[in-house]
Design a protein around this motif. Structure first.
Motif, PDB file in Angstrom:
ATOM      1  N   THR A  19       0.832  -1.205   0.000  1.00  0.00           N
ATOM      2  CA  THR A  19       0.000   0.000   0.000  1.00  0.00           C
ATOM      3  C   THR A  19       0.866   1.253   0.000  1.00  0.00           C
ATOM      4  OG1 THR A  19      -1.758  -1.173   1.159  1.00  0.00           O
ATOM      5  CG2 THR A  19      -1.818   1.231   1.243  1.00  0.00           C
ATOM      6  N   ARG A  20       1.886   1.265   0.829  1.00  0.00           N
ATOM      7  CA  ARG A  20       2.789   2.420   0.876  1.00  0.00           C
ATOM      8  C   ARG A  20       3.527   2.601  -0.445  1.00  0.00           C
ATOM      9  NH1 ARG A  20       5.146   1.429   6.958  1.00  0.00           N
ATOM     10  NH2 ARG A  20       3.423   2.445   8.043  1.00  0.00           N
ATOM     11  N   ARG A  21       3.959   1.505  -1.031  1.00  0.00           N
ATOM     12  CA  ARG A  21       4.678   1.582  -2.304  1.00  0.00           C
ATOM     13  C   ARG A  21       3.771   2.108  -3.416  1.00  0.00           C
ATOM     14  NH1 ARG A  21       7.933  -3.150  -5.555  1.00  0.00           N
ATOM     15  NH2 ARG A  21       8.865  -1.732  -7.045  1.00  0.00           N
ATOM     16  N   LEU A  22       2.542   1.602  -3.466  1.00  0.00           N
ATOM     17  CA  LEU A  22       1.595   2.081  -4.471  1.00  0.00           C
ATOM     18  C   LEU A  22       1.289   3.560  -4.278  1.00  0.00           C
ATOM     19  CD1 LEU A  22      -0.891  -0.922  -4.632  1.00  0.00           C
ATOM     20  CD2 LEU A  22       0.717  -0.190  -6.403  1.00  0.00           C
ATOM     21  N   HIS A  23       1.169   3.997  -3.041  1.00  0.00           N
ATOM     22  CA  HIS A  23       0.914   5.410  -2.764  1.00  0.00           C
ATOM     23  C   HIS A  23       2.077   6.271  -3.251  1.00  0.00           C
ATOM     24  CE1 HIS A  23      -0.963   8.803  -0.769  1.00  0.00           C
ATOM     25  NE2 HIS A  23       0.214   9.116  -0.282  1.00  0.00           N
ATOM     26  N   ARG A  24       3.317   5.828  -3.005  1.00  0.00           N
ATOM     27  CA  ARG A  24       4.490   6.585  -3.472  1.00  0.00           C
ATOM     28  C   ARG A  24       4.513   6.659  -4.994  1.00  0.00           C
ATOM     29  NH1 ARG A  24       7.137   3.644   0.548  1.00  0.00           N
ATOM     30  NH2 ARG A  24       8.003   2.242  -1.004  1.00  0.00           N
ATOM     31  N   ILE A  25       4.210   5.558  -5.664  1.00  0.00           N
ATOM     32  CA  ILE A  25       4.206   5.522  -7.127  1.00  0.00           C
ATOM     33  C   ILE A  25       3.124   6.456  -7.665  1.00  0.00           C
ATOM     34  CG2 ILE A  25       3.682   4.072  -9.138  1.00  0.00           C
ATOM     35  CD1 ILE A  25       5.048   1.747  -7.545  1.00  0.00           C
ATOM     36  N   GLN A  26       1.933   6.368  -7.083  1.00  0.00           N
ATOM     37  CA  GLN A  26       0.839   7.226  -7.522  1.00  0.00           C
ATOM     38  C   GLN A  26       1.201   8.692  -7.322  1.00  0.00           C
ATOM     39  OE1 GLN A  26      -2.769   7.151  -5.219  1.00  0.00           O
ATOM     40  NE2 GLN A  26      -4.008   7.754  -6.972  1.00  0.00           N
ATOM     41  N   LYS A  27       1.770   9.005  -6.174  1.00  0.00           N
ATOM     42  CA  LYS A  27       2.145  10.383  -5.879  1.00  0.00           C
ATOM     43  C   LYS A  27       3.169  10.890  -6.895  1.00  0.00           C
ATOM     44  CE  LYS A  27       3.440  13.214  -1.934  1.00  0.00           C
ATOM     45  NZ  LYS A  27       3.787  13.206  -0.522  1.00  0.00           N
ATOM     46  N   ARG A  28       4.142  10.054  -7.237  1.00  0.00           N
ATOM     47  CA  ARG A  28       5.177  10.437  -8.203  1.00  0.00           C
ATOM     48  C   ARG A  28       4.558  10.728  -9.573  1.00  0.00           C
ATOM     49  NH1 ARG A  28       8.937   6.428  -7.354  1.00  0.00           N
ATOM     50  NH2 ARG A  28       7.843   5.068  -8.776  1.00  0.00           N
ATOM     51  N   HIS A  29       3.532   9.982  -9.959  1.00  0.00           N
ATOM     52  CA  HIS A  29       2.881  10.212 -11.246  1.00  0.00           C
ATOM     53  C   HIS A  29       1.966  11.438 -11.224  1.00  0.00           C
ATOM     54  CE1 HIS A  29       4.230   6.106 -12.111  1.00  0.00           C
ATOM     55  NE2 HIS A  29       4.158   6.483 -13.371  1.00  0.00           N
ATOM     56  N   MET A  30       1.507  11.828 -10.063  1.00  0.00           N
ATOM     57  CA  MET A  30       0.613  12.979  -9.950  1.00  0.00           C
ATOM     58  C   MET A  30       1.373  14.306  -9.904  1.00  0.00           C
ATOM     59  SD  MET A  30      -2.486  11.841  -9.904  1.00  0.00           S
ATOM     60  CE  MET A  30      -2.058  10.472 -10.966  1.00  0.00           C
ATOM     61  N   PRO A  32       3.765  15.709 -11.747  1.00  0.00           N
ATOM     62  CA  PRO A  32       3.814  16.501 -12.982  1.00  0.00           C
ATOM     63  C   PRO A  32       2.464  17.139 -13.336  1.00  0.00           C
ATOM     64  CG  PRO A  32       4.854  14.364 -13.330  1.00  0.00           C
ATOM     65  CD  PRO A  32       4.183  14.324 -11.990  1.00  0.00           C
ATOM     66  N   LEU A  33       1.383  16.547 -12.851  1.00  0.00           N
ATOM     67  CA  LEU A  33       0.058  17.084 -13.128  1.00  0.00           C
ATOM     68  C   LEU A  33      -0.333  18.181 -12.141  1.00  0.00           C
ATOM     69  CD1 LEU A  33      -1.772  13.690 -13.761  1.00  0.00           C
ATOM     70  CD2 LEU A  33      -0.812  15.259 -15.464  1.00  0.00           C
ATOM     71  N   GLY A  34       0.436  18.303 -11.083  1.00  0.00           N
ATOM     72  CA  GLY A  34       0.165  19.324 -10.083  1.00  0.00           C
ATOM     73  C   GLY A  34      -0.982  18.985  -9.149  1.00  0.00           C
ATOM     74  N   ILE A  35      -1.298  17.686  -9.026  1.00  0.00           N
ATOM     75  CA  ILE A  35      -2.368  17.280  -8.130  1.00  0.00           C
ATOM     76  C   ILE A  35      -1.890  16.189  -7.180  1.00  0.00           C
ATOM     77  CG2 ILE A  35      -4.219  17.921  -9.728  1.00  0.00           C
ATOM     78  CD1 ILE A  35      -4.525  14.968 -10.423  1.00  0.00           C
ATOM     79  N   THR A  36      -2.607  16.045  -6.095  1.00  0.00           N
ATOM     80  CA  THR A  36      -2.273  15.028  -5.097  1.00  0.00           C
ATOM     81  C   THR A  36      -3.056  13.751  -5.393  1.00  0.00           C
ATOM     82  OG1 THR A  36      -4.082  15.640  -3.609  1.00  0.00           O
ATOM     83  CG2 THR A  36      -1.983  16.848  -3.354  1.00  0.00           C
ATOM     84  N   PRO A  37      -2.658  12.625  -4.800  1.00  0.00           N
ATOM     85  CA  PRO A  37      -3.451  11.395  -4.962  1.00  0.00           C
ATOM     86  C   PRO A  37      -4.905  11.574  -4.504  1.00  0.00           C
ATOM     87  CG  PRO A  37      -1.278  10.844  -4.142  1.00  0.00           C
ATOM     88  CD  PRO A  37      -1.386  12.351  -4.105  1.00  0.00           C
ATOM     89  N   ALA A  38      -5.126  12.328  -3.440  1.00  0.00           N
ATOM     90  CA  ALA A  38      -6.492  12.562  -2.958  1.00  0.00           C
ATOM     91  C   ALA A  38      -7.293  13.358  -3.990  1.00  0.00           C
ATOM     92  CB  ALA A  38      -6.463  13.286  -1.619  1.00  0.00           C
ATOM     93  N   GLN A  39      -6.656  14.343  -4.615  1.00  0.00           N
ATOM     94  CA  GLN A  39      -7.330  15.115  -5.659  1.00  0.00           C
ATOM     95  C   GLN A  39      -7.626  14.239  -6.871  1.00  0.00           C
ATOM     96  OE1 GLN A  39      -4.395  18.230  -5.913  1.00  0.00           O
ATOM     97  NE2 GLN A  39      -5.735  19.701  -4.893  1.00  0.00           N
TER      98      GLN A  39
END
Length: 86
Positions: A19-30, A32-39
């Motif tokens: 879960t932590r790893r997926l969150h870090r990956i998702q955050k890294r992809h977000m 450049p878009l200027g948004i957070t995983p929650a957004q």
């Protein structure tokens, strides 16, 4: 400790690491878009309302299982980024 509880503990630890790893990956992809995983999660939810009446903040909060104030903060950030409008 029994073997079953050892297995449960090991699986729980692995799930937490995943879960932590997926969150870090998702955050890294977000980033450049200027948004957070929650957004991002909120945008996915709002996209299901396309063509319908705009959802109320309270409805979004209930679907996201957060307090309405948290949705307001997310929407404010998305609006500032030009991703949504009220």
């Amino acid at each position: 400790m029994s073997s079953a509880s050892d297995t449960d503990r090991l699986l729980a630890e692995q799930l937490l690491r995943l879960t932590r790893r997926l969150h870090r990956i998702q955050k890294r992809h977000m980033v450049p878009l200027g948004i957070t995983p929650a957004q991002s999660r909120l945008l996915r939810l709002v996209s299901h309302y396309e063509g319908e009446q705009a959802p109320r903040m309270a409805d979004l909060a209930a679907r996201l299982e957060v307090v309405p104030r948290a949705v307001t903060t997310l929407v404010d950030g998305l609006e500032a980024a030009g991703c949504v409008r009220r």
